[in-house]
Scaffold this active site. Structure first.
Site, PDB file in Angstrom:
ATOM      1  N   CYS A 167       0.477  -1.053  -0.307  1.00  0.00           N
ATOM      2  CA  CYS A 167       0.064   0.267   0.155  1.00  0.00           C
ATOM      3  C   CYS A 167       0.958   1.085  -0.482  1.00  0.00           C
ATOM      4  CB  CYS A 167      -0.821   0.161   1.184  1.00  0.00           C
ATOM      5  SG  CYS A 167      -2.134  -1.154   1.330  1.00  0.00           S
ATOM      6  N   HIS A 307      -2.675   7.978   5.749  1.00  0.00           N
ATOM      7  CA  HIS A 307      -2.656   7.043   5.225  1.00  0.00           C
ATOM      8  C   HIS A 307      -4.022   6.882   5.377  1.00  0.00           C
ATOM      9  CE1 HIS A 307      -1.706   2.596   3.667  1.00  0.00           C
ATOM     10  NE2 HIS A 307      -1.638   2.420   4.705  1.00  0.00           N
ATOM     11  N   GLU A 318      -0.834   5.862  13.322  1.00  0.00           N
ATOM     12  CA  GLU A 318      -0.494   6.578  12.790  1.00  0.00           C
ATOM     13  C   GLU A 318      -0.570   8.721  13.186  1.00  0.00           C
ATOM     14  OE1 GLU A 318      -0.800   8.981   7.928  1.00  0.00           O
ATOM     15  OE2 GLU A 318      -2.024   7.305   8.640  1.00  0.00           O
ATOM     16  N   LYS A 339      -9.384   7.911   1.653  1.00  0.00           N
ATOM     17  CA  LYS A 339      -9.905   7.053   1.895  1.00  0.00           C
ATOM     18  C   LYS A 339     -11.159   6.651   2.048  1.00  0.00           C
ATOM     19  CE  LYS A 339      -4.981   4.290   2.114  1.00  0.00           C
ATOM     20  NZ  LYS A 339      -4.758   5.286   2.461  1.00  0.00           N
ATOM     21  N   HIS A 344      -9.616   2.460   0.202  1.00  0.00           N
ATOM     22  CA  HIS A 344      -8.296   2.131   0.308  1.00  0.00           C
ATOM     23  C   HIS A 344      -7.715   0.827  -1.443  1.00  0.00           C
ATOM     24  CE1 HIS A 344      -4.107   1.324   1.578  1.00  0.00           C
ATOM     25  NE2 HIS A 344      -4.341   0.424   2.655  1.00  0.00           N
ATOM     26  N   PHE A 403       1.953  -3.551   3.648  1.00  0.00           N
ATOM     27  CA  PHE A 403       2.390  -4.968   4.220  1.00  0.00           C
ATOM     28  C   PHE A 403       4.126  -5.290   4.436  1.00  0.00           C
ATOM     29  CE2 PHE A 403      -2.398  -7.111   3.902  1.00  0.00           C
ATOM     30  CZ  PHE A 403      -2.458  -6.558   5.583  1.00  0.00           C
TER      31      PHE A 403
END
Length: 417
Positions: A167, A307, A318, A339, A344, A403
């Site tokens: 991502c 994010h 975050e 998002k 996402h 990830f």
């Protein structure tokens, strides 16, 4: 021996394919008006899946962007990349011909590549045997074909590469492309990310990992970053592409300059294959590196495009990272997650969010975090709740985390002398 110098990198073209609009104008208008791209998934039968909702790109016809037989046979992810790239190149007015394009390259990443093609061909293998497999399986499945196809379409013969960092792919692609220009490997790069993850295998995998929202009866409220009742991310699809150009080259041809990319940072959590480090240290170091490379102070950042996935651990981590790095200035920051509106989009997320940051600079408007209704004590920043906000924006910071512990941060500023 000639003296080496690092070149300044600016943005001269933008292209977007998103669940709330195709084209940057429609995309940005939808973001600032609080539009929502969520709904039931229509591309495949998901009746047996625990998550049956997503943010699909609507009314997308590959033949609008790709000529001939390729339009009907390329993977959806390549078509998204081609569409966004064509928009960006046209928007930039980049000159045609070998003389101009031999030193211009492409770096469009994808987190998972052409899994739609893989799924279709695997079904054919099981049903009809190996002789019925398409010779296009491998080239349309591999993630680097977004870059390869765009390069062929437009005749860009400079550096041609691909980043795959889950991502964080879109942000890393833009940052690495800018580095190529900065060190003199190219005069321009077509850079960004694309993803088409709404297919049986990736949907099943994310369902098994329990990372997606199961708010199937209420898709419009499924993606709710930083909200206390968030229950996972909403899968999205699309592409974002930027034309990055060496400043002096852009100026010499009279190009419109949207913004300057002044900072790029990256780090690794070295913690877990899917979960972020709970102390947020990796995110802190990526942001620190970007700010240092930009040559600005923490207090010079006004807006952060987070994010902000709408997962419990990511949003808390975050928030902690932003508070750790920015200290008291964290309370002066506007922080939002697009998002909440487009879901996402995985490998495309960092690129679509970079476009949102650039448009925020241009319009002096911070896009909102929609569906923010229930404050979470662990997420205590100003998330620009539910409505876009006109405000003074000097420098914007965009975070992308993936990830594998990949962290990437970009910083843009308005055009300057």
């Amino acid at each position: 021996m000639s003296e080496r110098r690092w070149r300044r990198v600016v943005v001269t073209g933008l292209g977007a394919v998103s669940p709330v609009g195709i084209g940057v104008s429609d995309y940005w208008s939808a973001l600032t008006n609080g539009a929502n791209g969520a709904g039931p998934i229509t591309q495949l039968d998901v009746s047996a899946f625990t998550t049956r909702i997503g943010a699909e790109v609507k009314n997308f016809d590959p033949s609008d962007w790709v000529e001939g037989k390729d339009a009907s046979r390329i993977d959806r992810v390549i078509a998204f990349a081609a569409a966004a790239a064509k928009q960006a190149v046209l928007d930039s007015g980049f000159p045609e011909g070998d003389d101009a394009r031999i030193n211009a390259g492409v770096l469009i990443g994808s987190g998972i590549g052409g899994l739609i093609t893989l799924c279709e061909q695997y079904e054919k293998l099981i049903k009809d045997g190996p002789r019925r497999i398409s010779p296009f399986l491998v080239p349309y499945m591999i993630p680097d074909m977004c870059s390869g196809f765009v390069s062929i379409q437009h005749g860009f013969r400079g550096p041609n590469s691909c980043v795959v960092t889950a991502c964080a792919t879109g942000a890393n692609s833009i940052g690495e492309a800018a580095a190529m220009i900065s060190r003199g490997d190219a005069i321009a790069m077509i850079a960004g990310g694309a993803e088409a993850p709404i297919n049986p295998i990736s949907m099943a995998g994310f369902c098994a990992a329990r990372t997606m929202s199961t708010r199937n009866d209420d898709p419009l409220h499924a993606s709710r970053p930083f909200d206390a009742e968030r229950d996972g991310f909403l899968i999205g699809e699309g592409a974002g592409v930027l034309v990055l150009e060496e400043l002096e080259h852009a100026q010499s041809r009279g190009a419109k300059i949207y913004a300057e990319l002044i900072g790029y940072g990256q780090s690794g959590d070295a913690h877990h294959i899917t979960s972020p480090s709970p102390d947020g240290n990796g995110a802190v170091r990526a942001m620190q590196m970007a700010i240092r490379n930009a040559g600005i102070a923490n207090e010079d950042i006004d807006y952060i495009n987070a994010h902000g996935t709408s997962t419990d651990l990511n949003d808390r981590t975050e928030t902690l990272a932003i508070r750790t790095l920015f200290g008291t200035h964290a309370d002066q920051l506007a922080v939002s997650s697009t998002k909440s509106q487009i879901g996402h989009t995985l490998g495309a997320a960092g690129a679509l969010e970079a476009i949102a940051c650039i448009k925020a600079l241009e319009s002096q408007i911070a896009p909102p975090t929609i569906n923010y209704e229930n404050p979470d004590p662990a997420c205590d920043l100003d998330y620009v709740p539910n409505e876009a906000r006109p405000m003074k924006i000097r420098n914007v910071l965009s975070n992308s985390f993936g990830f594998g512990g990949h962290n990437a941060t970009l910083i843009f500023t308005s055009p300057r002398d």
